[in-house]
Design an enzyme around this catalytic site. Structure first.
Site, PDB file in Angstrom:
ATOM      1  N   GLY A 114       0.830  -1.200   0.000  1.00 29.98           N
ATOM      2  CA  GLY A 114       0.000   0.000   0.000  1.00 29.98           C
ATOM      3  C   GLY A 114       0.860   1.245   0.000  1.00 29.98           C
ATOM      4  N   LYS A 115       0.270   2.370  -0.206  1.00 25.29           N
ATOM      5  CA  LYS A 115       0.971   3.651  -0.098  1.00 25.29           C
ATOM      6  C   LYS A 115      -0.054   4.763   0.030  1.00 25.29           C
ATOM      7  CE  LYS A 115       5.325   4.883  -0.201  1.00 25.29           C
ATOM      8  NZ  LYS A 115       6.413   4.020   0.308  1.00 25.29           N
TER       9      LYS A 115
END
Ligand code: NAD
Length: 424
Positions: A114-115
């Site tokens: 994720g980011k």
């Protein structure tokens, strides 16, 4: 101050996302994956774009754009940093989230990728404004985050402070203590004392591993280009060991070089004030010039893009261990590869941070303390395992270590997909 800019047309980081897709397609082709499977691996599971309205100190309201991308949830909850930058956009956030998926799979920790990002300029915001922005961003993405869903961590321009604010917001909303909803938080509220040095510990271990099969005439000379959190840890760990000499170091202020070895305490003193270029050891050299000085190992540990077509021919090193993200252009890697320079790619070399985050997260879930010394040893063992797997795949498939690292990550995620099946 950067707020919503209605005139902005499209994402400025589109090529970053296209490069990430190209890398996946190359790995998918090497693995013989059907196109449909590659497309499924390419598409982020969830992408949200949120408005982050903030009351500024002067009473005005500014609204910033925020993003959270969960690229993969197949091997575990999404895991990845939160960055604050005027340059952040959705394309960059998607590309970084995808990289996290392959990185977590490569080092075999039970996370997806994720980011997150907020398109703002923290240099022009007060601490109070940053706190309001962070808490509002956290509350906007609240339904999708949590210990079993998506775990945030520090990234560019965010740190322990922001993680503490996010954890506090999360706990206030949920009405219960939940240490494992972020990693990289302050030690006083359950963070890991080993997290700060973890990426450097992993890079140093990659340096040791990459030098194992090479014979050197004397001590192994290392240049550390970027004497920040990561670079300084690498220098201070290797500098203590008999077989290594730190012959070059730099930060934004410039570099120092001594073929017989620099004095690490003089470097530390200068690094504290961001003045490595004026350290009382060795001779002064420019930042770019330092990359071209004679050494056995070069550790780029500052920013991306420092090794490129124009300077690759002038480099005098046998091994490059990529502490920073994307320090080497593809063209430069090809040129250096033809000369026999070995690469430890960023995906592997700088994975120590996320490995330590995994230990912090699992400790938080179980209410266990994490001891610094244990973390370093477990982290090094995990990196060694991943290193050996990368070298083995690279030799067996006759591909670069960079492609091998991505292939291993993609393969693990693809196999996990197949094992779980497709809903419904
Ligand atoms: P940092 O900000 O602590 O240190 C960066 C250092 O590089 C500073 O000393 C700065 O002065 C120097 N620098 C900047 N531009 C330079 C240049 N052109 N030449 C020489 N020196 C230069 O950052 P950090 O946490 O050490 O991270 C370094 C790199 O590693 C970044 O690319 C980051 O994305 C990557 N990385 C860091 C982590 C982590 O856990 N810190 C994890 C994964 C990847």
């Amino acid at each position: 101050m950067m707020g919503l800019d209605p005139r902005r047309a499209g994402d400025s980081n589109a090529t970053t996302w296209i490069d990430a897709l190209d890398q996946l397609h190359r790995a998918g082709d090497l693995l013989g994956l059907p196109l449909g499977e590659i497309e499924m691996l390419a598409m982020p599971r969830r992408t949200v774009e949120v408005a982050v309205p903030v009351r500024m100190d002067d009473g005005a309201i500014r609204t910033f754009e925020g993003f959270r991308v969960q690229h993969s949830l197949t091997r575990g909850p999404a895991k990845g940093g939160l960055r604050y930058s005027p340059e952040s956009d959705l394309s960059e956030t998607k590309a970084l989230a995808m990289t996290m998926t392959w990185k977590c799979a490569l080092v075999d920790i039970p996370f997806g990728g994720g980011k997150g990002s907020v398109r703002c300029d923290p240099a022009n915001m007060s601490v109070a404004e940053l706190e309001r922005a962070t808490r509002r961003y956290a509350s906007e993405i609240m339904p999708m985050i949590g210990p079993g869903k998506d775990i945030l961590a520090p990234d560019m321009n965010t740190g322990e402070r922001e993680m503490a604010w996010i954890m506090d917001t999360y706990q206030t909303v949920h009405g219960q203590s939940e240490m494992a909803c972020v990693t990289g938080k302050p030690v006083i509220v359950g963070g890991s004392a080993a997290r700060r040095s973890a990426t450097g510990v992993g890079v140093a271990e990659c340096v040791r591993q990459s030098c194992r099969e090479i014979s050197f005439d004397g001590p192994i000379r290392c240049i550390i280009a970027g004497y920040g959190n990561v670079g300084r840890t690498v220098a201070e760990l290797l500098g203590r060991e008999e077989e290594f000499r730190i012959v070059g170091a730099s930060d934004l202020s410039g570099g120092r070089y001594d073929p017989h070895g620099l004095d690490l305490s003089a470097l530390a003193e200068a690094a504290d004030t961001g003045e490595v270029g004026s350290a009382r050891t060795g001779e002064p050299v420019g930042r770019s010039e330092l990359l071209e000085m004679s050494t056995d190992v070069l550790v780029p540990a500052a920013v991306g893009g420092v090794i490129h077509e124009l300077n690759a021919e002038n480099l005098h090193c046998r091994v490059i261990v990529e502490g920073a993200n994307h320090p080497t252009s593809h063209a430069a890697e090809v040129l250096l590869g033809e000369r026999g320079v070995q690469f430890v790619p960023d995906l592997l070399a700088n994975s120590g941070g996320v490995i330590a985050s995994y230990f912090e997260w699992s400790g938080g879930l179980q209410g266990l303390e994490t001891l610094g010394s244990e973390v370093a040893a477990r982290l090094e063992a995990r990196i060694r395992q991943a290193y050996d797997t990368v070298v083995q795949h690279s030799a067996e498939r006759n591909i670069s270590t960079r492609d091998a690292a991505v292939v291993i990550g993609v393969d693990r995620v693809a196999r996990a997909h197949r094992a779980r099946g497709l809903y419904p």
